[in-house]
Design an enzyme around this catalytic site. Structure first.
Site, PDB file in Angstrom:
ATOM      1  N   GLY A 211       0.786  -1.228   0.000  1.00  0.00           N
ATOM      2  CA  GLY A 211       0.000   0.000   0.000  1.00  0.00           C
ATOM      3  C   GLY A 211       0.815   1.273   0.000  1.00  0.00           C
TER       4      GLY A 211
ATOM      5  CB  CYS B 164     -19.377   3.395 -27.802  1.00  0.00           C
ATOM      6  SG  CYS B 164     -18.772   3.441 -29.482  1.00  0.00           S
TER       7      CYS B 164
ATOM      8  CE1 TYR C  86      -2.841  -3.634  -8.165  1.00  0.00           C
ATOM      9  CE2 TYR C  86      -1.528  -1.689  -7.674  1.00  0.00           C
ATOM     10  CZ  TYR C  86      -1.995  -2.937  -7.323  1.00  0.00           C
ATOM     11  OH  TYR C  86      -1.605  -3.490  -6.130  1.00  0.00           O
TER      12      TYR C  86
HETATM   13  C1  LIG Z   1      -2.954  -5.435  -3.592  1.00  0.00           C
HETATM   14  C2  LIG Z   1      -2.286  -6.029  -2.420  1.00  0.00           C
HETATM   15  C3  LIG Z   1      -0.988  -5.634  -2.070  1.00  0.00           C
HETATM   16  C4  LIG Z   1      -0.220  -4.566  -2.797  1.00  0.00           C
HETATM   17  O1  LIG Z   1      -0.766  -3.300  -2.696  1.00  0.00           O
HETATM   18  P1  LIG Z   1       0.025  -2.021  -3.312  1.00  0.00           P
HETATM   19  O2  LIG Z   1      -0.846  -0.886  -3.015  1.00  0.00           O
HETATM   20  O3  LIG Z   1       0.151  -2.275  -4.780  1.00  0.00           O
HETATM   21  O4  LIG Z   1       1.354  -1.972  -2.650  1.00  0.00           O
HETATM   22  C5  LIG Z   1      -0.400  -6.275  -0.993  1.00  0.00           C
HETATM   23  N1  LIG Z   1      -1.053  -7.235  -0.293  1.00  0.00           N
HETATM   24  C6  LIG Z   1      -2.299  -7.631  -0.605  1.00  0.00           C
HETATM   25  C7  LIG Z   1      -2.957  -8.688   0.204  1.00  0.00           C
HETATM   26  C8  LIG Z   1      -2.961  -7.040  -1.682  1.00  0.00           C
HETATM   27  O5  LIG Z   1      -4.208  -7.425  -1.967  1.00  0.00           O
END
Ligand SMILES: *Cc1c(COP(=O)(O)O)cnc(C)c1O
Length: 445
Positions: free
Chosen positions: A256, A368, A398
């Protein structure tokens, strides 16, 4: 250099380059749209990630869903990182990329029975379980497999099945509502109270070894405070679990870590960088100092977002009042983030016009759908015309993974650039190929 430009994705004589390769040359060779990634930037990111976490003994598992291209996975695996997987398909890709099963974590809120069975047979390193129901199913399959093994291989040792509970620590995170995952009401994870009860229930279990706690509180997080808070909640739970004699040997703190997508004119590096690996590594090390087991993180976006561009040609400049439309040959099927999360990517001309006068455009694709809009009132060169190239920056995470063939458009290719070496790492999937999957076939029911 002003963000989002880097040493690896930069202008040379007014022409955008990845390393020493001109983007225009790639476009002329393979057509548009396409994704292009910088090998050097990927290596830079992997190394800064390792340099930040490894000194503290924190394990890094790349979240494959951010970019699951086989060649990207191979490069990440070769550098020694583990992976975090959220489907049987990702498990297959990671195996094909040569990543060892011990380095695999299987996450995901809705793993199917088939996926669980397959992962158990492969004996992967860690299962991150997200509900009491999934834990019960995993246990059932593990028991069946153990019986089967005992009959067929009577002398073999029983594999250890490491299971971690993904806890929902219920912390508020300041990010887009579509990408928060660690608050009450999210479908992800297990409440702290239930996690405690499950540890009691599954203590000294014959088939599965429940020995870890996991969390992933969301995506695009810039502030360390929610991580601190969530880790503290997890550690309080560890104490409670230990108080009745069970052990927690793994803490998996998810990913994250936020990156900036905006154009930044600031020369202040801290304004450009997002949540840096070094910063979050230090926070995690501080917060988990008292914890004696294995600590892991699962970065996705922060490892791959800034390695990539989506390159597109202008099909039309449609004059309109008050804002002209820049109609591209890329669309929401190629790059879905703007339509899906109102995300914005920095957009730049691939070849800079000597006369740097801009005007605002609504930048759209040919699909469209009214949501096929990349940006509104976005300033680009006034002289842009049909045939010119533009690039969407920070398109390594992503982006290509979400591409599809809606409106019967080809699936966009991916290119990997290593200095002057240019490789197609995913072919453009055309209609001829797609139609092969539409040949009818009678099945017996
Ligand atoms: C998507 C996800 C991540 C990675 O998230 P980022 O924002 O791309 O770093 C890590 N762990 C889990 C369980 C996820 O679903």
């Amino acid at each position: 250099m002003l963000f989002p430009l880097t040493e690896n994705i930069h202008y040379k004589n007014n022409a955008l380059h990845i390393e020493n390769t001109s983007i225009e040359n790639i476009a002329n060779a393979i057509g548009t749209p396409f994704y292009a990634y910088s090998h050097a930037r990927l290596m830079h990111n992997i190394n800064s990630c390792k340099d930040a976490f490894t000194p503290y003994g924190i394990h890094v598992h790349y979240a494959v869903k951010a970019n699951s291209n086989l060649h990207i996975l191979k490069l990440i695996g070769e550098q020694g990182l583990g992976v975090d997987l959220v489907s049987g398909g990702e498990l297959y890709r990671a195996s094909e990329a040569g990543i060892a099963v011990e380095k695999m974590i299987f996450s995901g809120v809705g793993k199917s029975k088939t996926e669980l069975l397959h992962a158990l047979e492969m004996n992967i390193g860690q299962f991150n379980v997200e509900s009491a129901e999934e834990l019960a199913l995993l246990d059932k399959i593990a028991a069946e497999l153990a019986t089967h093994r005992a009959i067929n291989h009577p002398n073999s040792q029983r594999p250890i099945i490491n299971v971690t509970l993904r806890v929902n620590p219920d912390v508020a995170v300041n990010t887009h509502k579509h990408i928060t995952t660690g608050q009450k009401g999210n479908k992800f994870g297990i409440d702290i109270e239930l996690a405690f009860a499950l540890f009691q229930q599954y203590q000294d279990h014959p088939h599965i070894t429940l020995n870890g706690l996991a969390m992933h509180i969301g995506s695009q997080i810039f502030d360390v405070a929610p991580y601190r808070k969530a880790i503290q909640k997890l550690l309080a739970l560890v104490k409670d679990i230990q108080s009745f004699g069970a052990e927690v040997t793994t803490l998996d703190l998810g990913g994250g870590f936020g990156i900036h997508y905006e154009n930044t004119e600031s020369t202040d590096k801290t304004q450009q960088a997002g949540l840096e690996f070094a910063t979050i590594a230090k926070v995690i090390a501080e917060e988990t100092e008292s914890f004696k087991g294995k600590v892991a993180v699962e970065p996705g976006r922060s490892l791959v977002a800034d390695i990539g561009l989506l390159v597109s040609r202008v099909n039309y400049v449609k004059e309109s009042n008050p804002t002209p439309f820049l109609i591209l040959d890329a669309a929401m099927n190629d790059l879905m983030r703007p339509a899906l999360y109102q995300a914005s990517h920095p957009i730049k001309e691939v070849v800079k016009n000597a006369e740097d006068v801009t005007r605002p455009y609504d930048i759209v694709g040919p699909i469209c759908e009214s949501t096929d809009i990349f940006a509104k009132s976005y300033a680009l060169n006034k002289a842009l015309k049909a045939g010119d190239l533009v690039a969407f920056f920070c398109s390594g995470a992503y982006c290509a993974v979400m591409s599809n063939s809606y409106n019967s458009r080809d699936i966009v290719p991916e290119i990997l650039v290593n200095n002057t070496d240019v490789k197609v790492i995913r072919e453009r999937v055309n209609q001829e190929t797609l139609l092969k999957f539409e040949e009818e076939r009678l099945i017996k029911i």
